[in-house]
Design a protein around this motif. Structure first.
Motif, PDB file in Angstrom:
ATOM      1  N   VAL A 103      12.313   3.328   5.012  1.00 48.23           N
ATOM      2  CA  VAL A 103      11.689   3.396   3.737  1.00 48.23           C
ATOM      3  C   VAL A 103      10.255   3.216   3.566  1.00 48.23           C
ATOM      4  CG1 VAL A 103      11.763   2.835   1.413  1.00 48.23           C
ATOM      5  CG2 VAL A 103      13.873   2.799   2.728  1.00 48.23           C
ATOM      6  N   TYR A 104       9.402   4.124   3.192  1.00 52.46           N
ATOM      7  CA  TYR A 104       8.057   4.004   2.929  1.00 52.46           C
ATOM      8  C   TYR A 104       7.755   3.814   1.133  1.00 52.46           C
ATOM      9  CZ  TYR A 104       3.085   5.329   3.651  1.00 52.46           C
ATOM     10  OH  TYR A 104       1.626   5.171   3.787  1.00 52.46           O
ATOM     11  N   LEU A 105       7.119   2.811   0.954  1.00 53.77           N
ATOM     12  CA  LEU A 105       6.629   2.619  -0.410  1.00 53.77           C
ATOM     13  C   LEU A 105       5.216   2.451  -0.252  1.00 53.77           C
ATOM     14  CD1 LEU A 105       9.120  -0.354  -1.416  1.00 53.77           C
ATOM     15  CD2 LEU A 105       9.573   2.215  -1.583  1.00 53.77           C
ATOM     16  N   PRO A 106       4.676   3.732  -0.789  1.00 55.21           N
ATOM     17  CA  PRO A 106       3.098   3.578  -0.856  1.00 55.21           C
ATOM     18  C   PRO A 106       2.619   2.914  -2.039  1.00 55.21           C
ATOM     19  CG  PRO A 106       3.927   5.845  -0.801  1.00 55.21           C
ATOM     20  CD  PRO A 106       5.322   4.819  -1.003  1.00 55.21           C
ATOM     21  N   GLY A 107       1.153   2.888  -2.070  1.00 58.62           N
ATOM     22  CA  GLY A 107       0.617   2.306  -3.264  1.00 58.62           C
ATOM     23  C   GLY A 107       0.533   3.385  -4.407  1.00 58.62           C
ATOM     24  N   GLY A 108       0.052   2.684  -5.481  1.00 60.82           N
ATOM     25  CA  GLY A 108       0.092   3.536  -6.778  1.00 60.82           C
ATOM     26  C   GLY A 108      -0.281   2.648  -7.914  1.00 60.82           C
ATOM     27  N   TYR A 109       0.355   3.124  -9.009  1.00 56.65           N
ATOM     28  CA  TYR A 109       0.147   2.317 -10.354  1.00 56.65           C
ATOM     29  C   TYR A 109       1.505   1.696 -10.851  1.00 56.65           C
ATOM     30  CZ  TYR A 109      -4.642   4.625 -10.801  1.00 56.65           C
ATOM     31  OH  TYR A 109      -5.720   4.487 -11.073  1.00 56.65           O
ATOM     32  N   PRO A 110       2.092   0.876 -10.246  1.00 52.50           N
ATOM     33  CA  PRO A 110       3.390   0.159 -10.577  1.00 52.50           C
ATOM     34  C   PRO A 110       3.003  -0.400 -11.948  1.00 52.50           C
ATOM     35  CG  PRO A 110       2.696  -0.833  -8.663  1.00 52.50           C
ATOM     36  CD  PRO A 110       1.865   0.282  -8.804  1.00 52.50           C
ATOM     37  N   GLY A 124      12.476 -10.265   6.851  1.00 53.22           N
ATOM     38  CA  GLY A 124      13.630  -9.505   7.554  1.00 53.22           C
ATOM     39  C   GLY A 124      12.936  -7.988   7.816  1.00 53.22           C
ATOM     40  N   SER A 125      13.261  -6.975   7.191  1.00 52.31           N
ATOM     41  CA  SER A 125      13.059  -5.573   7.796  1.00 52.31           C
ATOM     42  C   SER A 125      11.883  -5.065   7.135  1.00 52.31           C
ATOM     43  CB  SER A 125      14.014  -4.647   7.699  1.00 52.31           C
ATOM     44  OG  SER A 125      14.247  -4.637   6.385  1.00 52.31           O
ATOM     45  N   VAL A 126      11.189  -6.083   6.019  1.00 52.77           N
ATOM     46  CA  VAL A 126      10.186  -5.418   5.383  1.00 52.77           C
ATOM     47  C   VAL A 126       8.637  -5.773   5.833  1.00 52.77           C
ATOM     48  CG1 VAL A 126       8.800  -5.925   3.125  1.00 52.77           C
ATOM     49  CG2 VAL A 126      11.248  -5.412   3.167  1.00 52.77           C
ATOM     50  N   THR A 127       7.908  -4.922   5.901  1.00 52.96           N
ATOM     51  CA  THR A 127       6.443  -5.280   6.218  1.00 52.96           C
ATOM     52  C   THR A 127       5.536  -4.892   5.009  1.00 52.96           C
ATOM     53  OG1 THR A 127       6.578  -4.682   8.768  1.00 52.96           O
ATOM     54  CG2 THR A 127       4.369  -4.729   7.755  1.00 52.96           C
ATOM     55  N   ALA A 128       4.808  -5.948   4.465  1.00 51.29           N
ATOM     56  CA  ALA A 128       4.140  -5.813   3.150  1.00 51.29           C
ATOM     57  C   ALA A 128       2.724  -6.171   2.995  1.00 51.29           C
ATOM     58  CB  ALA A 128       5.185  -6.231   1.989  1.00 51.29           C
ATOM     59  N   SER A 129       1.818  -5.471   2.324  1.00 48.91           N
ATOM     60  CA  SER A 129       0.711  -5.988   2.266  1.00 48.91           C
ATOM     61  C   SER A 129      -0.280  -5.077   1.489  1.00 48.91           C
ATOM     62  CB  SER A 129      -0.072  -5.785   3.759  1.00 48.91           C
ATOM     63  OG  SER A 129      -1.318  -6.210   3.740  1.00 48.91           O
ATOM     64  N   VAL A 137       8.276  -0.227   4.957  1.00 48.95           N
ATOM     65  CA  VAL A 137       6.843  -0.243   4.730  1.00 48.95           C
ATOM     66  C   VAL A 137       6.307  -0.402   3.426  1.00 48.95           C
ATOM     67  CG1 VAL A 137       4.909   0.378   5.670  1.00 48.95           C
ATOM     68  CG2 VAL A 137       6.827   0.522   6.896  1.00 48.95           C
ATOM     69  N   ALA A 138       5.442  -1.539   2.910  1.00 54.76           N
ATOM     70  CA  ALA A 138       5.336  -1.470   1.464  1.00 54.76           C
ATOM     71  C   ALA A 138       4.034  -1.657   1.554  1.00 54.76           C
ATOM     72  CB  ALA A 138       6.127  -2.423   0.764  1.00 54.76           C
ATOM     73  N   GLU A 139       3.072  -0.742   1.037  1.00 56.52           N
ATOM     74  CA  GLU A 139       1.540  -1.077   0.882  1.00 56.52           C
ATOM     75  C   GLU A 139       1.074  -1.028  -0.566  1.00 56.52           C
ATOM     76  OE1 GLU A 139       0.313   2.231   4.663  1.00 56.52           O
ATOM     77  OE2 GLU A 139       0.271   2.857   2.468  1.00 56.52           O
ATOM     78  N   CYS A 140       0.316  -2.283  -0.903  1.00 56.43           N
ATOM     79  CA  CYS A 140      -0.298  -2.460  -2.166  1.00 56.43           C
ATOM     80  C   CYS A 140       0.786  -2.215  -3.285  1.00 56.43           C
ATOM     81  CB  CYS A 140      -1.446  -1.349  -2.278  1.00 56.43           C
ATOM     82  SG  CYS A 140      -2.445  -2.009  -3.389  1.00 56.43           S
ATOM     83  N   GLY A 141       0.867  -1.266  -4.023  1.00 55.34           N
ATOM     84  CA  GLY A 141       1.553  -0.922  -5.061  1.00 55.34           C
ATOM     85  C   GLY A 141       3.184  -0.977  -4.724  1.00 55.34           C
ATOM     86  N   GLY A 142       3.392  -0.566  -3.460  1.00 51.97           N
ATOM     87  CA  GLY A 142       4.860  -0.628  -2.923  1.00 51.97           C
ATOM     88  C   GLY A 142       5.010  -2.048  -2.732  1.00 51.97           C
ATOM     89  N   MET A 143       4.192  -3.045  -2.214  1.00 54.10           N
ATOM     90  CA  MET A 143       4.466  -4.465  -2.315  1.00 54.10           C
ATOM     91  C   MET A 143       4.638  -5.014  -3.510  1.00 54.10           C
ATOM     92  SD  MET A 143       2.148  -7.745  -0.494  1.00 54.10           S
ATOM     93  CE  MET A 143       0.914  -7.478  -1.754  1.00 54.10           C
ATOM     94  N   MET A 144       3.837  -4.492  -4.353  1.00 60.53           N
ATOM     95  CA  MET A 144       4.049  -5.263  -5.983  1.00 60.53           C
ATOM     96  C   MET A 144       5.498  -4.977  -6.357  1.00 60.53           C
ATOM     97  SD  MET A 144       0.415  -3.780  -7.334  1.00 60.53           S
ATOM     98  CE  MET A 144       0.426  -4.285  -8.911  1.00 60.53           C
TER      99      MET A 144
END
Length: 430
Positions: A280-287, A403-408, A315-322
């Motif tokens: 799963v890829y959670l890109p940034g954005g405007y959460p 776990g299986s999450v990489t977030a930043s 993989v969670a980038e910026c907004g994805g991490m939020m």
């Protein structure tokens, strides 16, 4: 191959580079020219606006993040396909390491300077000559923005002392709206195509001066080495809606080129992670603009927790991490429950919290990218690694692994290190 090309730059941000680039792209396209537009430096929003204006995909050019060879390849491909290449600069012409001026000099692209003439007249000439001579760079000409009258335009033109005034734009009654991370997304602007047409129509443009520009020759680089099929047979689910939309097109193209099948789902519509997703890829954005809907998306929240429990790489980038934190404080006094995979609280603030190019360490070497955010993550999670700022090498963003999450907060540019990018989406240990 060769094409007329200019790098559209200014003395600083806020001068109207994107408005001018969009207006010129639309103007040339309306005249029947094939136009390709690029954005210099890390950015997600300006390329969306420029793609809408030009009708063609907009790639990123950056000598450090993208690399010289890939920049050369992108420009050569564009010259094969287009009559005109417009490159919108980033910040001021000489800002950053490397700067937009460095890019212009590297590929022999002349600069088209945008000057906000709204509060000046003859001083425009001093600014333009300074921009030209400081580097120096080759100066193709000038477009003056927010010009009040033909007389005002004449004063600006006289001050340039032989540098061509390619065009002017008047003070706009309607302009491209902005918010904290930049321009408002084009699909959110009512009548955006009519607005772009209006800007193109308002631009006075010296067709003869443009036609007199000698084409820039872009040499083809060495043949591209085929990518290994590191993701063959894997399905990567990418969140894509108004909360998750900051992703480089080059990232998705690279994942496909390495064999991945990409599928998309919309957490804002309470769509769950597709059951066949291998990653799963959670890109940034405007959460932060959609807290209530994300908080109420029970199926989405449950599905991402289920994927995490099953060890699916995320993989969670910026907004994805939020969106994976326990809670998101929207800056207006409300705390909204999020997915609860990352213990801690995201707080949106008015002050900029991170900006600039950075590298993330991986077992496959450094992955280059950038950061740009107005929130902070308060957590007791241990930090797995820190990115390094470019060029200072100072400590950058925290990278968390749960776990299986990489977030930043870090946004990676995957073509800078395909092996590192592929590893993020496999069950390979970090």
């Amino acid at each position: 191959m060769a094409a007329r090309a200019v790098l559209i730059a200014a003395v600083s941000s806020g001068q109207g580079k994107t408005t001018v680039t969009a207006a010129l792209a639309r103007r040339l396209a309306q005249a029947g020219q094939r136009v390709r537009v690029f954005k210099c430096g890390p950015d997600f929003i300006d390329p969306m606006v420029l793609e809408r204006a030009s009708g063609a995909p907009v790639e990123t050019l950056d000598l450090w993040m993208v690399g010289r060879e890939r920049c050369q390849r992108l420009l050569a491909q564009a010259a094969d396909e287009a009559d005109a290449i417009l490159i919108e600069g980033v910040m001021g012409l000489y800002d950053g390491t490397p700067s937009a001026a460095d890019l212009a000099r590297e590929f022999g692209v002349p600069v088209l300077a945008v000057i906000d003439a709204g509060a000046m007249a003859q001083t425009a000439g001093a600014i333009v000559h300074g921009l030209r001579d400081y580097g120096p760079v080759e100066m193709a000409g000038v477009i003056a923005n927010r010009v009040a009258s033909p007389g005002h335009a004449a004063m600006v033109q006289t001050s340039l002392r032989g540098i061509p005034l390619f065009g002017t734009l008047p003070k706009q009654g309607r302009s491209l709206p902005e918010r904290h991370l930049g321009l408002v997304l084009p699909h959110e602007v009512e009548g955006v195509d009519a607005l772009l047409d209006e800007l193109a129509a308002q631009m006075t443009f010296d067709e003869a001066a443009w036609a007199a520009l000698p084409p820039v020759i872009f040499a083809h680089p060495a043949p591209e080495v085929p990518l290994p099929p590191l993701l063959a047979g894997r399905t990567i689910a990418i969140a894509r809606d108004e909360s998750f939309l900051f992703v480089y097109p080059a990232n998705m193209n690279l994942l496909r080129a390495m064999g991945a099948r990409l599928v998309f789902f919309a957490p804002l519509a309470d769509e769950p992670v597709p059951p066949d997703a291998d990653a799963v890829y959670l890109p940034g954005g405007y959460p932060e603009l959609h807290c209530k809907r994300l908080s109420g998306a029970a199926r989405w929240r449950e599905s991402i927790r289920t994927a995490h429990a099953a060890g699916v790489p995320i993989v969670a980038e910026c907004g994805g991490m939020m969106a994976l934190a326990d809670a998101l404080a929207d800056g207006a006094g409300h705390d909204w429950p999020m997915a609860g995979i990352l213990p801690g609280r995201i707080t949106v603030q008015k002050r900029l919290a991170g900006l600039g190019p950075q590298t993330m360490p991986t077992p496959h070497g450094a992955l280059r990218g950038h950061t740009f955010h107005y929130s902070r993550f308060d957590t007791e999670l241990p930090v797995a690694a820190h990115t390094a700022k470019n060029p200072s090498a100072a400590q950058g963003e925290a990278v968390y692994r749960v776990g299986s999450v990489t977030a930043s907060y870090f946004h990676g540019y995957f073509p800078s290190n395909p092996a590192a990018a592929a590893a993020l989406f496999t069950r390979e240990a970090p």
